[in-house]
Motif scaffolding. Structure first.
Motif, PDB file in Angstrom:
ATOM      1  N   ASP A   1       0.707  -1.295   0.178  1.00  0.00           N
ATOM      2  CA  ASP A   1       0.344  -0.105  -0.242  1.00  0.00           C
ATOM      3  C   ASP A   1       1.053   0.807   0.027  1.00  0.00           C
ATOM      4  N   LEU A   2       0.700   2.228  -1.185  1.00  0.00           N
ATOM      5  CA  LEU A   2       2.444   3.047  -1.688  1.00  0.00           C
ATOM      6  C   LEU A   2       1.227   4.460  -0.638  1.00  0.00           C
ATOM      7  N   SER A   3      -0.163   4.309  -0.493  1.00  0.00           N
ATOM      8  CA  SER A   3      -0.776   5.124   0.068  1.00  0.00           C
ATOM      9  C   SER A   3      -0.252   5.849   1.606  1.00  0.00           C
ATOM     10  N   LYS A   4       0.514   5.276   2.414  1.00  0.00           N
ATOM     11  CA  LYS A   4       0.977   5.011   3.704  1.00  0.00           C
ATOM     12  C   LYS A   4       2.314   6.253   3.308  1.00  0.00           C
ATOM     13  N   GLN A   5       2.237   5.964   4.568  1.00  0.00           N
ATOM     14  CA  GLN A   5       3.740   7.403   4.957  1.00  0.00           C
ATOM     15  C   GLN A   5       4.857   6.125   5.347  1.00  0.00           C
ATOM     16  N   GLU A   6       5.924   6.793   4.353  1.00  0.00           N
ATOM     17  CA  GLU A   6       7.157   5.895   4.329  1.00  0.00           C
ATOM     18  C   GLU A   6       6.973   4.334   3.375  1.00  0.00           C
ATOM     19  N   SER A   7       6.183   4.591   2.747  1.00  0.00           N
ATOM     20  CA  SER A   7       6.213   3.263   1.589  1.00  0.00           C
ATOM     21  C   SER A   7       7.515   3.318   0.632  1.00  0.00           C
ATOM     22  N   ALA A   8       7.080   4.736   0.603  1.00  0.00           N
ATOM     23  CA  ALA A   8       9.140   4.658  -0.449  1.00  0.00           C
ATOM     24  C   ALA A   8       9.797   4.177   0.030  1.00  0.00           C
ATOM     25  N   GLN A   9      10.276   4.152   1.429  1.00  0.00           N
ATOM     26  CA  GLN A   9      11.681   4.473   1.562  1.00  0.00           C
ATOM     27  C   GLN A   9      11.026   2.239   1.707  1.00  0.00           C
TER      28      GLN A   9
END
Length: 261
Positions: free
Chosen positions: A62-70
């Motif tokens: 789920d890329l809508s969560k904070q820190e998902s990119a890292q």
């Protein structure tokens, strides 16, 4: 370190994301497919590998969560990512003061924070290697304010401005950034704009996903700064330069209200 040319696509299990994966597969990229839908990811992975004899890596996240990119970067850092397609996104209809904040926050995280952070994390190696392509999926919505889809239009405007700016910064590095700005396209996005309802689908000027995606794919490989598929969409993108912003906002609102009726 994986040396084969590798592409990472978010929102890859359906719609434009899946169409991009098919185009990348034809060009024999190893593909990292990222999506929420685990079952659909596995199904499309099997089809791509069988049809094109390529390697596909799937990551359900789920890329809508904070820190998902890292978190995502940590899973792919051993690959040499030559193409990044930030495609994942969603929209929602309704007045800003009435809409659900948690869903809006997810949109802001996905369209703005994750897109920005993932681009930053992968750009460093691209610049070091002197090669790489980033395609950030914006929207025709980026060119004007959008009453009744205020945050969607605003986040897509951010994606466009951000992409154009870093594209300029990266001149001469061998790395290009393209903002892809499609108009309404016949994908599942149109069905999920308004959660729980089948309203808000735009029937007018509806683009074919295969043709739309091919246009963006070619623009990315040509290193174009931005790409708007379709002559009528190009015309619509220019209207806010001719009309006042208030007039543009009023026109968009009338269109939105008509499509929800």
């Amino acid at each position: 370190m994986e040396k084969n040319k590798t592409a990472l696509v978010t929102g890859a299990a359906s719609g434009l994301g899946l169409e991009f994966c098919n185009l990348l597969a034809k060009d024999k990229y190893t593909i990292v497919m990222v999506d929420l839908n685990t079952d659909k990811l596995q199904l499309e992975k099997s089809i791509l590998e069988e049809n094109y004899n390529i390697k596909v890596i799937t990551i359900a996240q789920d890329l809508s969560k904070q820190e998902s990119a890292q978190k995502l970067f940590n899973q792919v850092k051993d690959y040499t990512i030559e193409v990044l397609i930030n495609n994942a996104g969603f929209g929602m209809f309704g007045s800003f003061h009435e809409n659900n904040w948690e869903r809006e926050l997810g949109m802001l995280n996905l369209h703005v924070i994750t897109t920005t952070h993932l681009t930053k994390l992968l750009l460093k190696d691209m610049v070091t290697n002197g090669s790489g392509k980033v395609l950030n999926v914006s929207s025709l919505a980026a060119f004007q304010p959008g009453p009744l889809m205020a945050l969607y239009y605003a986040t897509k405007a951010y994606v466009l401005s951000f992409s154009e700016a870093i594209a300029n910064e990266l001149k001469g590095t061998g790395v290009t950034v393209t903002a892809f700005c499609p108009g309404p396209t016949k994908t599942l996005f149109q069905k999920t704009v308004q959660e729980g309802e089948d309203k808000g689908k735009i029937g007018f000027n509806m683009g074919c996903p295969k043709k739309v995606t091919l246009y963006g794919y070619k623009a990315m490989h040509k290193g174009k700064t931005y790409a708007i598929p379709g002559g009528f969409n190009k015309f619509l993108a220019l209207l806010p330069r001719v009309l006042s912003r208030n007039t543009a906002a009023n026109i968009v609102r009338k269109i939105q209200e008509k499509n929800r009726a």
